[in-house]
Design an enzyme around this catalytic site. Structure first.
Site, short mmCIF file in Angstrom:
data_model
loop_
_atom_site.label_atom_id
_atom_site.label_comp_id
_atom_site.label_asym_id
_atom_site.label_seq_id
_atom_site.Cartn_x
_atom_site.Cartn_y
_atom_site.Cartn_z
N CYS A 167 46.06 37.98 41.53
CA CYS A 167 44.71 37.87 40.95
C CYS A 167 43.63 38.21 41.97
O CYS A 167 42.46 38.33 41.62
CB CYS A 167 44.49 36.47 40.40
SG CYS A 167 45.82 36.00 39.30
N HIS A 218 40.90 36.68 31.59
CA HIS A 218 41.28 36.97 32.97
C HIS A 218 42.40 37.99 33.02
O HIS A 218 43.56 37.65 33.21
CB HIS A 218 41.68 35.64 33.65
CG HIS A 218 42.32 35.78 34.98
ND1 HIS A 218 41.86 36.65 35.95
CD2 HIS A 218 43.39 35.13 35.54
CE1 HIS A 218 42.64 36.55 37.03
NE2 HIS A 218 43.57 35.64 36.80
N CYS A 238 41.48 32.60 43.60
CA CYS A 238 42.83 32.17 43.94
C CYS A 238 43.83 33.14 43.33
O CYS A 238 43.53 33.83 42.37
CB CYS A 238 43.09 30.76 43.39
SG CYS A 238 42.83 30.64 41.61
#
Ligand SMILES: NC(=O)c1ccc[n+]([C@@H]2O[C@H](COP(=O)([O-])OP(=O)(O)OC[C@H]3O[C@@H](n4cnc5c(N)ncnc54)[C@H](O)[C@@H]3O)[C@@H](O)[C@H]2O)c1
Lengths: 462, 423
Positions: B89, B379, B410
């Site tokens: 990510c 996301h 994160c």
């Protein structure tokens, strides 16, 4: 992947026009006495102004013969000498017939117009052009002269209706002192850019001569803004302005952003996603133009919507939405551009898209017609103030234009809508775009406060 | 020579829910469309940029050159080089840091950083046993050898390996990891739901005020993020059952990010390059830091690496945690954001784990994720960094010169990327 559908695919092919121009179709439609819409001559960059020679005649002692001849010579047009009704059967077809009628003093002088035009029109080639130049009736010395000048309007409009084969007739009024601005308008009316402009009267205003322009790239170095440019007429305007050399900032609703980006990338311009009715829209447009381009040369107010209902059934939402997009936003954005110091550069051009409905009215379109008529009022009122800055503001009023919108109309309505004009066919978005681009040219400096219909001389509101 | 890279602007497509509006779009389709939207916004047709750097977390093997292929399909000059990166990510933000660093060093003048992910068109891996058989068949030289190899086929081998959102070394899903951390830091259900509601409200308000008009370009009929629920409220969220952390877990579908599809891109440049093209400078990328934790043996939270990266970044730049006007903490889960904030306030944790005598302290919550974040927007893993960098840069620009923003993202594998932007 974000490429818009090419314009040609969108246009429902005019099957009727194609049929009547085919071998069998032509014979059949001729026997049945059906209309035969022509394939119109449209502008192609690099092509000569006219596909054939022109002939210039006079009615009375005119003052435009020489400047007119100079314009034609500059454009590489071959001039034929006028023929009389009984002579000249050498048979060469003319591509354009021009009449200088600035010398008219009384209605009796009109006979000369007839004497010149009748034989000349017989030799007019397909997609030929008839352009009559005269002085405005309002500036006539006496009632007889005003009558003679006004009579030309009836003559030209009727001629336009009689012409076939895609030929057009228009009237250019040139007051004393406006000769300097002659070249641009004359070239427009002769060229393929005016393919769907027919039976129109345009009045020039006194303006200084321009430096001239490269007719293939008249907008080179200019920055143009086009609202509602994600599709339809607005996308066509963006393409033509870019073809003519401008950097185009295309504006449309954020929700139309994917198509808008496609248009921007196609024309090498930039996309600005903006709802022109948002309260901060004027500020955002001004800020964007200032930051990214330092100014703007051409502003085209094209975004428009319809929310049709009979007046008695119309709710406030429909009324307000149409007014907000079609009229108030044009007022607010223009005001903001004028207020922003130096943003609209010298020689600036504002072109507002109105509509035939704003001239003729249309059942079910009280809101739309009101907004589009309002645009005409706005343009006329603003013209003097813009002239003071060396700028112009004009309106273009499209008639039946074949777009995605009209392609979805019921067959009957569409067929009738597209045939009830002198050219017997619907116009294309590019036809509106060519007229807009012409008004945006440096050499259109003498055209101000005008309403130019792009309607093939529609029978509505004529 | 070093200089700070300018953030000129960004573009993304609205994020879609998995298996929905973009179900038939590939990573390359989405990334290409996103690049083209950026090109249209800044007039980059035919322009040769220094570099385009992007990546995807879930990637087909045929997409080995995903970014370069997207560039070739876009309106950018074909001479623009490109390469792929992947840091789970953190991919999008890491890509921005890489481009910014090359600009800072004067190696390039301009570049695009981006990321894309699809959970709808994710690659399916062939079951390992089947793969071995197929490889043997392929390398067999004789018919006999080939038949012998094929004889090794078994029905069970036909079941494909679906990509899992699980950590290879712990077998736990990311949500389960986050649930452990939430329990450890005693993050309550109500505060998680409140954070989620704020995310939806802030994102909806930002759309309504036109904030995204020059950050998002619609795609395949989607004009806003599909996951956005402007009318979301605490009562509605309270009704949802837990999905991670067992029956008494606090993490629900409402306060965890959904699987999503989308792409983003950010245009970075030297100030000179931007000025020469009359392009704006929204902000500069000042500095960045990555960190990793040992979530396998060290007993540390999988998603807590940014907590460690931040003090290093602050110290290097002589800043305190309170010296920022805006904070963008990626909402992988509401509990992740809350645990991060709590850790920074905790004297014992800051002393023992971060080696700080004084805790970093509290973050003014009114400055946190002011235009919404991943809980509302969705996301698509690698696309999140670009979304945040462009939006924060614009927010800082609107706030005026000299404003500062902190980004914290994160990532899987116990990693984290943090960065400072300044207008
Ligand atoms: N098509 C015709 O026959 C015809 C005839 C007369 C006049 N016109 C006028 O020509 C213009 C273009 O028409 P068209 O046929 O291409 O229509 P269209 O509907 O295809 O295109 C209009 C564009 O304007 C955009 N737009 C609408 N509201 C907007 C807003 N608030 N902010 C920014 N953009 C907005 C739309 O998204 C759309 O892309 C309109 O003003 C219309 O009234 C069209």
């Amino acid at each position: 992947m974000t490429q818009p559908i090419p314009e040609d695919d969108l246009i429902v092919s005019d099957w009727y026009r194609d049929f009547t121009n085919s071998g069998v179709g032509a014979t059949l439609t001729k026997r049945l006495g059906l209309p035969r819409p022509a394939v119109l001559r449209r502008h192609e960059p690099g092509a000569p102004l006219l596909p054939g020679p022109a002939v210039v005649g006079t009615a009375g002692e005119g003052r435009l013969r020489d400047p007119l001849t100079a314009v034609l010579k500059d454009a590489g047009v071959t001039l034929l000498s006028p023929v009389t009704a009984d002579g000249g059967t050498d048979g060469e077809r003319t591509a354009a017939v021009l009449l200088d009628a600035t010398g008219l003093r009384t209605p009796a002088d009109l006979a000369a117009a007839h004497d010149f035009l009748a034989p000349a029109l017989r030799r007019l080639a397909p997609s030929g052009r008839v352009l009559v130049l005269a002085e405005p009736p309002s500036e006539a010395a006496d009632p007889a002269q005003a009558a003679a000048r006004q009579a030309l309007e009836g003559l030209v409009r009727s001629t336009a209706k009689e012409l076939r084969g895609g030929a057009t007739a228009n009237l250019l009024l040139v007051p004393d002192g406006a000769e300097g601005g002659l070249a641009g308008p004359v070239r427009f009316f002769l060229s393929g850019r005016s393919a769907y402009v027919d039976g129109q009267v345009v009045t020039l205003t006194a303006a200084g001569a321009t430096d001239g322009q490269d007719d293939d790239r008249p907008l080179a170095g200019k920055v143009a803004v086009v609202t509602g440019a994600a599709r339809g007429i607005g996308a066509a305007i963006a393409r033509v302005l870019a073809r003519d050399g401008a950097h185009v900032v295309v504006v449309d609703l954020p929700a139309a952003g994917q198509a808008l980006a496609g248009v921007a990338n196609e024309v090498g311009g930039t996309a600005l996603q903006l709802d022109i009715t948002a309260p901060d829209a004027p500020e955002r447009l001004v800020g964007h133009l200032r930051e990214r381009h330092g100014g703007v040369d051409v502003v085209v107010h094209n975004a428009g919507i319809t929310r049709d209902k009979l007046l008695v059934n119309m709710d406030a939402a429909r009324w307000n939405a149409v007014m907000a997009v079609n009229l108030q936003a044009q007022l607010d954005l223009t005001q903001a551009l004028l207020d922003a110091d130096g943003l609209l550069r010298p020689g600036g051009r504002v072109v507002c898209v109105s509509s035939q409905s704003g001239i003729a009215g249309n059942r079910g379109q009280t809101n739309y017609a009101a907004s589009k008529a309002g645009v005409i009022g706005m343009v006329r009122a603003w013209a003097p103030a813009l002239a003071e800055r060396g700028a112009t503001i004009n309106a273009v009023a499209p008639g039946f234009i074949v777009t995605e919108m009209t392609a979805r109309m019921p067959f009957g309505t569409r067929e009738i809508g597209s045939r009830i004009n002198s050219l017997q066919q619907g116009g294309l978005p590019v036809d509106v775009a060519e007229t807009v681009a012409w008004l945006a040219q440096p050499e259109s400096t003498g055209v101000n406060g005008q309403v130019v219909r792009v309607c093939g001389q529609s029978f509505l509101g004529a | 020579m070093t200089r700070k890279a300018a953030i000129v602007g960004g573009n993304r497509i609205p994020f879609a829910r998995s298996g929905s509006a973009y179900a038939r779009a590939s990573n390359q389709d989405m990334l290409t469309a996103t690049l083209d939207g950026l090109v249209a916004r800044f007039g980059l047709q035919g322009v040769q940029l220094g570099e385009v750097v992007a990546g995807a977390v879930l990637k087909h093997s045929r997409d080995f050159n995903l970014t370069r292929e997207s560039v070739l399909g876009s309106q950018l000059a074909a001479r623009t080089p490109a390469y792929d990166v992947q840091q789970a990510c953190g991919t999008g933000l890491e890509a921005a840091v890489l481009v910014a660093n090359k600009i800072a060093l004067g190696q390039i003048e301009s570049g695009i950083a981006g990321g894309v992910d699809t959970t709808s068109d994710a690659p399916l891996a062939v079951n390992d046993d089947l793969r071995r058989v197929l490889l043997q068949v392929a390398s067999a030289r004789t018919v006999q050898q080939r038949l012998k190899a094929l004889a090794g086929l078994r029905p069970g081998q036909v079941v494909p390996d679906l990509p899992r959102n699980a950590e290879p070394r712990t077998g736990l899903s990311m949500g389960e990891h986050a649930a452990v951390t939430a329990r450890q830091w005693e993050i309550g259900r109500a505060e998680q739901d409140e954070l989620a509601v704020a995310s939806h409200r802030n994102l909806a308000a930002a759309y309504d005020r036109g904030f995204f008009d020059d950050l998002v370009t619609p795609y395949l009929g989607l004009t806003r993020d599909e996951n956005l629920r402007p009318d979301s409220n605490v009562e509605k969220l309270a009704a949802l059952g837990p999905v991670f952390g067992g029956e008494d877990g606090t993490m629900t579908a409402g306060n965890s990010t959904p699987l999503s599809d989308g792409a983003s891109a950010v245009l970075l440049a030297s100030d000179e390059w931007a000025a020469a093209r009359d392009l704006p400078v929204l902000a500069h990328l000042v500095d960045a830091q990555t960190a990793a934790v040992d979530h396998v043996h060290g007993g540390e939270g999988l998603l807590m690496a940014p907590v460690h990266a931040t003090p290093v970044l602050l110290a290097r730049n002589g800043l305190s945690l309170q010296d920022f006007d805006f904070y963008e903490i990626h909402e992988a889960f509401a509990s992740t954001v809350l645990a991060t904030l709590k850790a920074w306030e905790d004297p014992a944790f800051c002393k023992e784990k971060l080696g700080l005598d004084v805790p970093l302290g509290a973050v003014d919550r009114s400055k946190l994720n002011v235009n919404g974040s991943s809980l509302a927007a969705g996301h698509p893993f690698a696309a999140t960094g670009g979304r945040i960098v462009a939006a924060l840069a614009k927010q800082l620009h609107e706030a005026g010169p000299g404003k500062r923003g902190l980004i914290s993202i994160c990532a899987a594998g116990g990693q984290g990327v943090v960065a400072i932007l300044e207008s």
